[in-house]
Design an enzyme around this catalytic site. Structure first.
Site, PDB file in Angstrom:
ATOM      1  N   LYS A 150      -9.199  -3.751  -2.365  1.00 47.93           N
ATOM      2  CA  LYS A 150      -8.949  -4.180  -1.001  1.00 47.93           C
ATOM      3  C   LYS A 150     -10.161  -3.895  -0.129  1.00 47.93           C
ATOM      4  O   LYS A 150     -10.781  -2.853  -0.305  1.00 47.93           O
ATOM      5  CB  LYS A 150      -7.740  -3.404  -0.428  1.00 47.93           C
ATOM      6  N   ASP A 203       0.884  -1.153   0.000  1.00 51.59           N
ATOM      7  CA  ASP A 203       0.000   0.000   0.000  1.00 51.59           C
ATOM      8  C   ASP A 203       0.934   1.218   0.000  1.00 51.59           C
ATOM      9  O   ASP A 203       2.094   1.113   0.413  1.00 51.59           O
ATOM     10  CB  ASP A 203      -0.861  -0.011   1.273  1.00 51.59           C
ATOM     11  N   ASP A 231      -0.706  -0.228   6.184  1.00 51.62           N
ATOM     12  CA  ASP A 231      -0.885   0.476   7.462  1.00 51.62           C
ATOM     13  C   ASP A 231      -2.306   0.361   8.004  1.00 51.62           C
ATOM     14  O   ASP A 231      -2.563   0.720   9.142  1.00 51.62           O
ATOM     15  CB  ASP A 231      -0.544   1.966   7.310  1.00 51.62           C
ATOM     16  N   ASP A 285      -0.091   5.074   0.603  1.00 56.60           N
ATOM     17  CA  ASP A 285      -0.371   6.102   1.613  1.00 56.60           C
ATOM     18  C   ASP A 285      -0.163   5.549   3.009  1.00 56.60           C
ATOM     19  O   ASP A 285      -0.771   4.548   3.389  1.00 56.60           O
ATOM     20  CB  ASP A 285      -1.833   6.582   1.501  1.00 56.60           C
TER      21      ASP A 285
END
Lengths: 308, 308
Positions: B222, B25, B254, B27
């Site tokens: 996702k 991922d 995250d 960000d």
């Protein structure tokens, strides 16, 4: 408890004598499209002659009561504007009479003119709705126009054929930032029937805000309770002598999931007519969404009482 | 099973040795806003030097892969367009490779240009999207432009800042009338973070159609499986030697509800970094939405391996 079928003069008479207040859904009960169903008009006239109070209860929030009255006039059915309860009117009345919405606050509208008209009628300020500034498309990731407005104390959603991202994002911002901001919907009908088919309804244009905000709105329209409360509560505010006694009130409708459920949830009796959406099988089967108190083939059947 | 904390050189090395394919991922993992987080870039360089395969996996469907690559370039992070998997790309790839979408059918898009670009790239016809004819407001109850189109075999929704009633009503009509028409969404993120706040996400602009159609879409992004399948399946189509072995694949992210759940549901291991949305407490508490295989303070921590 099983529904009681009304099919004899005595049964009709006993039914009519049991209530002072008659709440009617319109589509599939009084009219279908642009023609009156059977002798429904005669039944309404007969009830008026007996001094019964009549209310017309519709989830359609796009038009004002006055504009709705035009349809009654065209059909040749007597009707006073004050007898029409749309989910837009009920939302405005509920905000005013039940929630005592503060005079210094305003309602952000995601919906059509019918909602704005009803808010105007009870003196509640509003923004959004048909305001040209809010009926535009924003550029991708340009959030410059999604500004704060601490005056907004309620976001009221209904069927909106001008639904757009700016309105959704503004409503979302108000709900998140303004303490105590009420999230309200006129109704959550997923679709509505017209032109022989169905189109996305008020539920569909409320769904984006419910999704991003992560909470469900307070729903005013059928089958939820606030619509009935606004009918019961509105009258005492202007005319205490006419407060409705729920035990003497009956809801007449053709749909189990809105009309009949509305009555059942609201604690009033119900009469189902078989001239609309649902059939006898729908409430006789196991797990029916609601079961009416009475069932009659058509509202016009009661008109026979007039000639007795 | 509890997450294993990586904090020593040996643990870093064992982790890196355990996988051939690293899904990231972006960000909160590689960058935040417009700056790279710690030594994340160095870790990526090190993995490349070892010959590891790298994929960037984002639910953002508004921009094409090529447009996304621009961000990597600006950040000074090496990246090949083929390594970028957006939910728009994955939707197109999934339609093409997994669902074998017929060449004579088209996709009706409720979304931005990123989706159209990716459908173009795999040779799937489409309508809606940025077409000016579909980016208008219809008049109240004027359904004249909501016409049938039997060619539409899929309605694909994503974040759409030009969401409007015409698009919703057309999508609804295709789903109801066209046999086998697929209802698909790039992702159902209710919001997305930007400018230090959150705005309505792809889930919000998919919600109206899900509401009126009364069914949930097949979700590609996702945390759903199709995104991973499209990564695993896309390569064999063009390059059979690079089919991904799930046992040698790890997802780095995250967020528990998207990234980590995505890995868990897809049957691959996960590494959670603590430089983004979620904290250690979020997965250590009872009822956590997902628990990662490993946890590390930041992706850049692994960069220390490069100097050994």
């Amino acid at each position: 408890m099983a529904a009681r079928t009304l099919s004899t003069l005595d049964a009709y008479k006993e039914f009519v004598d049991s209530y002072d207040n008659f709440l009617f859904d319109c589509d599939g009960v009084i009219w279908e499209g642009d023609h009156v169903i059977g002798k429904a008009g005669d039944t309404l006239q007969y009830l008026r002659k007996l001094g019964k109070r009549i209310f017309f209860v519709t989830n359609n929030a796009t038009r004002s009561r006055a504009s709705n009255k035009g349809k009654f006039d065209k059909m040749g059915i007597d009707c006073d504007v004050d007898e029409i309860f749309t989910s837009a009117y009920a939302s405005a009345a509920y905000l005013k009479t039940v929630l005592h919405f503060p005079a210094d606050k305003k309602v952000y509208v995601i919906g059509e003119k019918g909602i704005e008209d009803e808010l105007d009628a009870v003196g509640i300020k509003h923004s959004g709705g048909t305001d040209p500034d809010d009926n535009v498309f924003i550029d991708l990731m340009d959030f410059s126009s999604i500004t704060a407005d601490p005056e907004v104390g309620c976001v009221l959603c209904g069927l909106d054929m001008h639904i757009n991202y700016k309105k959704i994002a503004k409503g979302f911002r108000y709900l998140r930032e303004n303490e105590g901001c009420i999230f309200m919907a006129t109704n959550l009908d997923s679709t509505f029937p017209t032109h022989g088919t169905v189109y996305p309804g008020g539920g569909a244009t409320t769904a984006p805000l419910a999704c991003c905000f992560g909470k469900d709105p307070l729903v005013v329209g059928k089958p939820e309770a606030p619509m009935l409360e606004s009918i019961v509560q509105t009258n005492p505010a202007t005319d205490p002598s006419h407060q409705l006694d729920k035990k003497r009130t009956v809801m007449v409708g053709d749909r189990l999931d809105t009309d009949i459920k509305f009555g059942v949830q609201g604690g009033i009796d119900t009469l189902m007519v078989l001239t609309g959406v649902n059939t006898r099988q729908d409430f006789e089967k196991a797990g029916a969404v609601a079961v009416p108190t009475y069932v009659v083939d058509g509202l016009g059947d009661l008109a026979v009482l007039a000639s007795q």
